[in-house]
Design an enzyme around this catalytic site. Structure first.
Site, short mmCIF file in Angstrom:
data_model
loop_
_atom_site.label_atom_id
_atom_site.label_comp_id
_atom_site.label_asym_id
_atom_site.label_seq_id
_atom_site.Cartn_x
_atom_site.Cartn_y
_atom_site.Cartn_z
N SER A 143 0.87 -1.18 0.00
CA SER A 143 0.00 0.00 0.00
C SER A 143 0.90 1.22 0.00
CB SER A 143 -0.83 -0.01 1.29
OG SER A 143 -1.38 1.26 1.55
N TYR A 156 -2.34 -0.86 10.49
CA TYR A 156 -2.24 -1.04 9.02
C TYR A 156 -0.91 -0.52 8.51
CZ TYR A 156 -3.95 -0.98 4.14
OH TYR A 156 -4.12 -1.18 2.79
P1 NAD Z 1 -11.46 -6.26 0.06
O1 NAD Z 1 -12.08 -6.09 1.41
O2 NAD Z 1 -12.31 -6.01 -1.16
O3 NAD Z 1 -10.82 -7.71 -0.07
C1 NAD Z 1 -10.11 -8.30 0.98
C2 NAD Z 1 -10.04 -9.79 0.76
O4 NAD Z 1 -9.35 -10.39 1.86
C3 NAD Z 1 -11.42 -10.46 0.69
O5 NAD Z 1 -11.40 -11.50 -0.27
C4 NAD Z 1 -11.57 -11.04 2.10
O6 NAD Z 1 -12.47 -12.15 2.17
C5 NAD Z 1 -10.14 -11.45 2.36
N1 NAD Z 1 -9.86 -11.68 3.78
C6 NAD Z 1 -10.04 -10.85 4.83
N2 NAD Z 1 -9.71 -11.45 5.98
C7 NAD Z 1 -9.32 -12.71 5.64
C8 NAD Z 1 -8.87 -13.83 6.39
N3 NAD Z 1 -8.73 -13.80 7.73
N4 NAD Z 1 -8.57 -14.96 5.72
C9 NAD Z 1 -8.70 -15.03 4.36
N5 NAD Z 1 -9.12 -14.00 3.61
C10 NAD Z 1 -9.43 -12.86 4.25
O7 NAD Z 1 -10.19 -5.32 0.05
P2 NAD Z 1 -9.22 -4.76 -1.11
O8 NAD Z 1 -9.36 -3.27 -1.11
O9 NAD Z 1 -9.40 -5.49 -2.37
O10 NAD Z 1 -7.81 -5.07 -0.45
C11 NAD Z 1 -6.95 -6.07 -0.91
C12 NAD Z 1 -5.54 -5.73 -0.48
O11 NAD Z 1 -5.16 -4.49 -1.08
C13 NAD Z 1 -5.35 -5.56 1.02
O12 NAD Z 1 -4.11 -6.11 1.42
C14 NAD Z 1 -5.32 -4.05 1.19
O13 NAD Z 1 -4.61 -3.66 2.33
C15 NAD Z 1 -4.62 -3.64 -0.09
N6 NAD Z 1 -4.82 -2.24 -0.47
C16 NAD Z 1 -6.07 -1.78 -0.75
C17 NAD Z 1 -6.19 -0.45 -1.11
C18 NAD Z 1 -7.53 0.13 -1.45
O14 NAD Z 1 -7.61 1.36 -1.58
N7 NAD Z 1 -8.58 -0.64 -1.62
C19 NAD Z 1 -5.08 0.39 -1.19
C20 NAD Z 1 -3.84 -0.13 -0.89
C21 NAD Z 1 -3.71 -1.46 -0.54
#
Ligand code: NAD
Length: 261
Positions: A143, A156
């Protein structure tokens, strides 16, 4: 189909960025294991859609990313179902927003487990196979918060900085084995994870929904646009290509200029 005969596993891929990465790898011909929580029927629909749309094999493993033994078993299961594991995308992640003095210790533990330690467990289990076959790609969804901080996101930011350090270490250990390890570091991507942060940020900063979106989220992003999940997935596909064989230990920003400021 640049990834035909490659086998991939993407953690946290029932939603958002992970699902887009799994679909993009499958589109390029890779067999995939998806993982994550959610409605069983909806997950099965996504899994079978991947097989039908892209003509690859797709599997689902519901391992909980807070549990090391389940993660190890998931890697072994992926290797036995697909024949090997060539591409590991550590993507599962959760968020919690609170001033540090009120930050619930159990939320700290969960974020460190899911956003950081799960990658350690998965990499540890996947590396022997990748080393033996002298080819592998490890991609960690970090991130912008692996490079800079924001208030109220102590766990985080700590986890994502840790993930960036883990990535660099693994890259050095595997540099002569044809295995690369990199971070992709998105800014704000409009996914369920971001949507869920809005109410807590409204509370923490006493702001309206519109103010959180424009003054907190997109305030940090000079382009004033959200990153799309497909843009992140395209970068992951590129990192899996042979063209990216010399990119390792990198932390690649895809953040609309956020961390340039
Ligand atoms: P999201 O909530 O859409 O998806 C998260 C996924 O992780 C889901 O499939 C959920 O079921 C799974 N998950 C959560 N807890 C779990 C567990 N204990 N065991 C197995 N699976 C689990 O979120 P996203 O925005 O797609 O985020 C995905 C990654 O991208 C994360 O690591 C997040 O930190 C990172 N990220 C997101 C953003 C953003 O703006 N959305 C920015 C930077 C980084």
């Amino acid at each position: 189909m640049s990834l035909a005969k490659r086998r991939a596993l993407v953690t946290g891929s029932t939603s958002g960025i992970g699902l887009a990465i799994a679909r993009a790898l499958a589109k390029e011909g890779a067999d995939v294991v998806i993982n994550g929580f959610g409605d069983k029927a909806a997950i099965e629909t996504e899994r079978s859609k991947i097989e039908k749309e892209f003509g690859v094999k797709a599997f689902y493993n519901g391992a909980d990313m807070t549990k090391g033994p389940e993660i190890e078993a998931m890697i072994a299961d992926a290797q036995s179902k697909m024949g090997s594991l060539d591409i590991l995308v550590n993507n599962a992640g959760i968020q919690f927003v609170s001033p540090i003095e009120n930050f619930p210790p159990e939320k700290w533990d969960a974020i460190i487990a899911i956003n950081l330690s799960s990658a350690f467990h998965a990499i540890r289990a996947a590396v022997p196979g990748m080393k033996a076959q002298k080819w592998g790609r490890i991609i960690n969804t970090a991130s912008a918060h692996s490079l800079v901080a924001s208030p109220f996101k102590s766990a985080y930011v700590a986890a994502k900085h840790g993930l960036a350090g883990l990535t660099k270490t693994v890259a050095l250990e595997l540099a002569t084995f044809g295995v690369t390890a990199n971070c992709i570091s998105p800014g704000y991507v409009w996914t369920p994870l971001v949507e869920r942060q809005v109410p807590d940020t409204m509370k923490a900063r006493s702001m309206t929904r519109e103010q959180v979106i424009s003054d907190v989220m997109l305030a940090a992003q000079p382009t004033k646009q959200f990153v799309t999940v497909d843009q992140v997935a395209s970068l992951a596909v590129y990192l899996c290509s042979d063209a990216a064989a010399q990119i390792t230990g990198a932390n690649l920003s895809i953040d609309g200029g956020w961390t340039a400021a």
